[in-house]
Design a protein around this motif. Sequence first.
Motif, PDB file in Angstrom:
ATOM      1  N   TRP A 328       0.833  -1.211   0.000  1.00  0.00           N
ATOM      2  CA  TRP A 328       0.000   0.000   0.000  1.00  0.00           C
ATOM      3  C   TRP A 328       0.861   1.251   0.000  1.00  0.00           C
ATOM      4  N   ILE A 329       1.958   1.244   0.753  1.00  0.00           N
ATOM      5  CA  ILE A 329       2.847   2.414   0.778  1.00  0.00           C
ATOM      6  C   ILE A 329       3.458   2.651  -0.595  1.00  0.00           C
ATOM      7  N   SER A 330       3.838   1.563  -1.272  1.00  0.00           N
ATOM      8  CA  SER A 330       4.440   1.713  -2.602  1.00  0.00           C
ATOM      9  C   SER A 330       3.442   2.260  -3.618  1.00  0.00           C
ATOM     10  N   TRP A 331       2.150   1.994  -3.390  1.00  0.00           N
ATOM     11  CA  TRP A 331       1.109   2.516  -4.276  1.00  0.00           C
ATOM     12  C   TRP A 331       0.656   3.923  -3.885  1.00  0.00           C
ATOM     13  N   ALA A 332       1.065   4.369  -2.698  1.00  0.00           N
ATOM     14  CA  ALA A 332       0.564   5.643  -2.174  1.00  0.00           C
ATOM     15  C   ALA A 332       0.872   6.851  -3.067  1.00  0.00           C
ATOM     16  N   PRO A 333       2.071   6.968  -3.674  1.00  0.00           N
ATOM     17  CA  PRO A 333       2.286   8.133  -4.549  1.00  0.00           C
ATOM     18  C   PRO A 333       1.277   8.205  -5.679  1.00  0.00           C
ATOM     19  N   PHE A 334       1.001   7.051  -6.303  1.00  0.00           N
ATOM     20  CA  PHE A 334       0.064   7.013  -7.430  1.00  0.00           C
ATOM     21  C   PHE A 334      -1.367   7.267  -6.974  1.00  0.00           C
ATOM     22  N   ASP A 427      -5.464   3.750 -16.650  1.00  0.00           N
ATOM     23  CA  ASP A 427      -5.651   5.113 -17.154  1.00  0.00           C
ATOM     24  C   ASP A 427      -5.339   6.167 -16.090  1.00  0.00           C
ATOM     25  N   SER A 428      -5.741   5.896 -14.845  1.00  0.00           N
ATOM     26  CA  SER A 428      -5.396   6.848 -13.786  1.00  0.00           C
ATOM     27  C   SER A 428      -3.895   6.838 -13.528  1.00  0.00           C
ATOM     28  N   GLY A 429      -3.255   5.652 -13.662  1.00  0.00           N
ATOM     29  CA  GLY A 429      -1.801   5.569 -13.505  1.00  0.00           C
ATOM     30  C   GLY A 429      -1.071   6.336 -14.593  1.00  0.00           C
TER      31      GLY A 429
END
Length: 669
Positions: A328-334, A427-429
Amino acid sequence: MKKLKSGLRTSMDLGVTIPSLIFILGVCLFSAFLPEATEAALTTIKEFVFINLNWVYVWAITIFVLFLGFLTLSKYGNIKLGPNDSQPEHSFFSWVAMLFAAGMGIGLMYFSVAEPMTHYTSDAFSESDYQIRAKNAQLYTFFHYGIHAWAIYGLVGLALAYFAFRYKLPLSLRSCLYPLLKDKMTGKWGTMIDVFALCSTFFGITTTLGFGVVQINSGLEKLGILPETSFFYQALLVSLMVSLSIISAISGVDKGIKLLSNINIIAAIILMVFVLSFGPTNYLIGAFTDGIGNYVNNFFALTFDTHIYDEQTLPWFYNWTILYWAWWISWAPFVGLFIAKISRGRTIREFIAAVLLLPTFFIFIWMTVFGNSAIWTDVHIADGALGALVSDPDSMMFEFLNYLPLSELSSALAIIIVIIFFVTSADSGILVMNTISTKNAKYSPKWQTIFWGVLLALLALMLLNAGGLQSLQIMTLITALPFSIIMVLFTVSLMKALVIDQNYYDSKFSVSTIPWSGEFWKDRLKKMVNFNSQSAIKEYLDTHVEPAFGELKAEFEANGIVATIRQYDNPPKVEITIAHDAVDDFVYGVKCHRKLVAEYFMQESNLPDVENAKTYYPKTYFGDGRDGYDVKYFTKNELISDVLKHYDRFLEIVSKEDNELFLSNGEED
């Protein structure tokens, strides 16, 4: 807008984009051409981090949860993510649908059956009673997908939205540290943060989409639409879905992404209601109710639990809880950047409540319906057949749906949901990666959006074919450790900014302006635009304060009250005192006080001229320690009036019997 040598116009910041591409390509090439060696090396690092530094993740996420809870209940919750008159850009339903689709996406479909079944069959929870194992499976699934996960996304999204829309800084992670870094945020430290965010976003989306396409391929094979699960068909699926993602990203948030998110949340609800209706309905309603209570009762115990006293569960703890926190932390910036982008105009309280509670509540229902249904089916109908498939999570959802009526229809709907989740995540990425690489430029050529989409597809397929996705996933988990520290700094930075924000809007007119009339306006304007030296304040004390106190002293003594005037040189100050025996003395003083002027204020051409960063003003002080205020605009008579107001307050207080203990000077008879 810059122009490249090829003639293409670009809004990309090359200082962020080029280092990011070098690192992304380097890691992907190593993972593709040396998958086993790369995976072994990265696994060693990951195991060291998870075993020896797991407490960093535990404490960091605890801080995020407590911090967001504090903001929700505090006065800061009323602050808007934007100007005070700003309004939300999206309807509440569309907003929640978009943040939900970006935040969980494919993982919700991939693990809704697989995770509860894995916990249920795990040796870490080997109680013989299946009901206890089922209860634990639900509890830990709730824990991994609940408030703690969304607190990670919520913190980054809140910090980004606040600094971007309230402070009008770039929608960039570097902006979240502005109160700490100030102008350094535009230098190498800010660039390093953006490079990290871009790489982390790319790795997280690539691995998730790689695993997601395998599940789609498996589902289409179960339905007989595709003959097999192979790289050829996976390449076709990736090409098709990334193309849809690029089209959606080009159309923007207001069109493609919002539309797909709305469709997907409705489709997901339909599938969930179907399973609830045709599954063990009464059991599921009871399990959800019990699960909520179990989660609430164990919330803090789970939050701080490191399993240090239960060695049997430690491997499970590293491979599930700590892995999830890192993921989850690794995905947090995105996810945080995307949530911030769609949250302008919300209040902090509304943002936190919606981001933490609404997705959590929906996920709890979802995981109960699918996870508990699968466990119940495994025990009462499948005779352990579903539990035997925990090593094949790609097909578990579809195998479970086979035990319900209309299995082909429900499986087809599940595949459609996974595909739309795939597209909305991609698409959001793509949109977020373009935002980071351009430092949130207002206008970007369409080829950049296409570039990020094509690169995403090519590298995902390369790693999928070479077996390097696992290495990339491990790399992503490792990068979560330093980012968790950065996120802790976000809390410090955000709190510092919110205090300044609240004080700014709470600031009222200076006390010194209360008695103003238009009689002395020219003199007051002259004082207002001149920043005084210490000698000027000393002159004010001599010409205004000391004569005012002298007249007061004479009038007090004419009324039988003894007053004393004292003058001091370091720092310069004058005070009038009325001594008492039973209570503390009444003291009203004015002293020379120093303050620093902000650097930007000194450089602004259309503000009063300031030659020195230090300026001085006459400030009141009182015998009871209350904060004083600036009196440089007061005339002699206004000073006399101000002293009398405080003396009247003093008499009112000391005359009340209830204040005797507080006011006593403590001297013995």
